[in-house]
Scaffold this motif. Structure first.
Motif, short mmCIF file in Angstrom:
data_model
loop_
_atom_site.label_atom_id
_atom_site.label_comp_id
_atom_site.label_asym_id
_atom_site.label_seq_id
_atom_site.Cartn_x
_atom_site.Cartn_y
_atom_site.Cartn_z
N ASP A 25 93.61 -31.69 45.35
CA ASP A 25 92.32 -31.83 45.58
C ASP A 25 91.58 -30.69 46.00
N VAL A 26 91.50 -29.53 45.19
CA VAL A 26 90.68 -28.34 45.72
C VAL A 26 89.55 -28.51 46.05
N LEU A 27 88.51 -29.63 45.49
CA LEU A 27 87.38 -29.91 45.82
C LEU A 27 87.12 -31.18 46.19
N ARG A 28 87.55 -31.69 47.45
CA ARG A 28 87.86 -30.66 48.79
C ARG A 28 88.56 -31.29 49.56
N ALA A 29 89.24 -32.71 49.34
CA ALA A 29 90.13 -33.23 50.01
C ALA A 29 91.37 -32.59 50.56
N THR A 30 92.12 -32.02 49.87
CA THR A 30 93.35 -31.07 50.20
C THR A 30 93.27 -29.68 50.68
N GLY A 147 91.78 -35.44 40.13
CA GLY A 147 90.75 -35.42 39.39
C GLY A 147 89.39 -36.21 39.74
N TRP A 148 88.75 -36.88 38.75
CA TRP A 148 87.57 -37.69 39.28
C TRP A 148 87.44 -38.87 38.55
N GLU A 149 87.69 -40.11 39.31
CA GLU A 149 87.48 -41.41 38.92
C GLU A 149 88.51 -41.57 37.61
N GLY A 150 89.77 -41.02 37.25
CA GLY A 150 90.64 -41.01 36.41
C GLY A 150 90.38 -39.88 35.48
N THR A 151 89.54 -39.12 35.81
CA THR A 151 89.49 -38.04 34.72
C THR A 151 89.79 -36.66 35.02
N LEU A 154 89.01 -29.50 36.17
CA LEU A 154 89.56 -28.14 36.29
C LEU A 154 90.02 -27.36 37.32
N GLU A 155 89.68 -27.75 38.39
CA GLU A 155 89.90 -27.19 39.81
C GLU A 155 91.25 -27.60 40.26
N ASP A 156 91.69 -28.76 39.96
CA ASP A 156 93.00 -29.32 40.46
C ASP A 156 94.12 -28.74 39.38
N THR A 157 93.97 -28.78 38.02
CA THR A 157 94.99 -28.25 37.35
C THR A 157 95.01 -26.77 37.20
N VAL A 158 93.84 -25.99 37.68
CA VAL A 158 94.28 -24.55 38.11
C VAL A 158 94.90 -24.35 39.29
N CYS A 159 94.76 -25.24 40.27
CA CYS A 159 95.89 -25.04 41.19
C CYS A 159 97.38 -25.27 41.00
#
Ligand code: MLT
Length: 246
Positions: A25-30, A147-151, A154-159
């Motif tokens: 969760d790049v933005l921002r939890a992890t 993701g965001w509420e099931g969707t 971009l930022e998680d998949t790029v990581c």
């Protein structure tokens, strides 16, 4: 090693678990979790439910705990912190346990918490994750975007792509050898296109835009950096992450 990328926790198979599962969760939890442990936090304990967080953290000495709550990108009223990694300085977190609940990141972690090895990854600690995978060589690895509420985010998949890209290079392995699913190959393609402008990608991402509306520009800048923290959050018991030491 076979690497599977899932864009959201909901897309992970329910009838099997991998040897190693990684929440992103790049933005921002992890990004926040890696920052807290790098700054000397004792541990990070995650909750999907805010009331349960309050209840469990009540049993912890007040001077040794921090409560972080985020919903919709904003800080939850009454909590010590929201979810900005920039608030997690050594002065604030050293020796303390962070009890945290966020909109999506903590949910992703809960989805994978039964795997024998559970890690968290962000761009800022990508290489620490890669080093661990090269050392342990788990047979199956899931990289799960929050993701965001099931969707899709971009930022998680790029990581996920940044991790997989580095693994392919360092293993000297072809895509076909390491790819467990097509999503892994598409994640690498996304990273290859944006690796020199990750901040630009975060600005285009829908959650990036949400955070910009909340004036979190510096958070985006911080979270877009690659390999700045040599720290690996690893689950010690369900929901509790500490820093990995060999
Ligand atoms: C989440 O869990 O959805 C995020 O970490 C939200 C945030 O940017 O605080």
């Amino acid at each position: 090693m076979k690497i599977f990328v899932y864009h959201t926790p909901e897309l992970t198979p329910s009838d099997t678990i991998p040897e190693c599962a990684i929440a992103v969760d790049v933005l921002r939890a992890t990004s926040t979790m890696a920052t807290v442990l790098a700054a000397g936090g004792e541990a990070v304990q995650v909750f999907s439910d805010l009331n349960q967080l309050i209840e469990v953290s009540e049993n912890w000495p007040a001077e040794k705990r921090l409560r972080a709550g985020e919903r919709g990108g904003g800080k939850v009223a009454g909590f010590d912190l929201g979810n900005s990694p920039l608030d997690c300085t050594e002065e604030v977190v050293e020796g303390r346990r962070l009890f945290i609940s966020t909109t999506n990141g903590t949910r992703a972690l809960q989805r994978i918490q039964d795997a024998p090895i559970v890690l968290t990854a962000a761009l800022i600690n990508r290489e620490a994750v890669v080093k661990f995978l090269l050392e342990k060589q788990p047979e199956t690895v899931w990289i799960v975007g929050s993701g965001w509420e099931g969707t899709f985010s971009l930022e998680d998949t790029v990581c996920a792509g940044a991790i997989a890209h580095s693994l392919c290079q360092q293993f000297n392995a072809s895509l076909e050898e390491l790819a467990g699913n097509d999503e892994m190959i598409s994640a690498i393609a996304l990273y290859s296109q944006w690796q020199n402008d990750l901040l630009g990608l975060l600005h285009k991402a829908s959650h990036g835009q949400r955070l910009l509306r909340l004036e979190c520009y510096e958070d985006l800048k911080y979270c877009s950096q690659t390999d700045i923290l040599d720290i690996l959050p690893i689950q010690q018991e369900p929901g509790v992450l500490k820093s990995y030491h060999k």
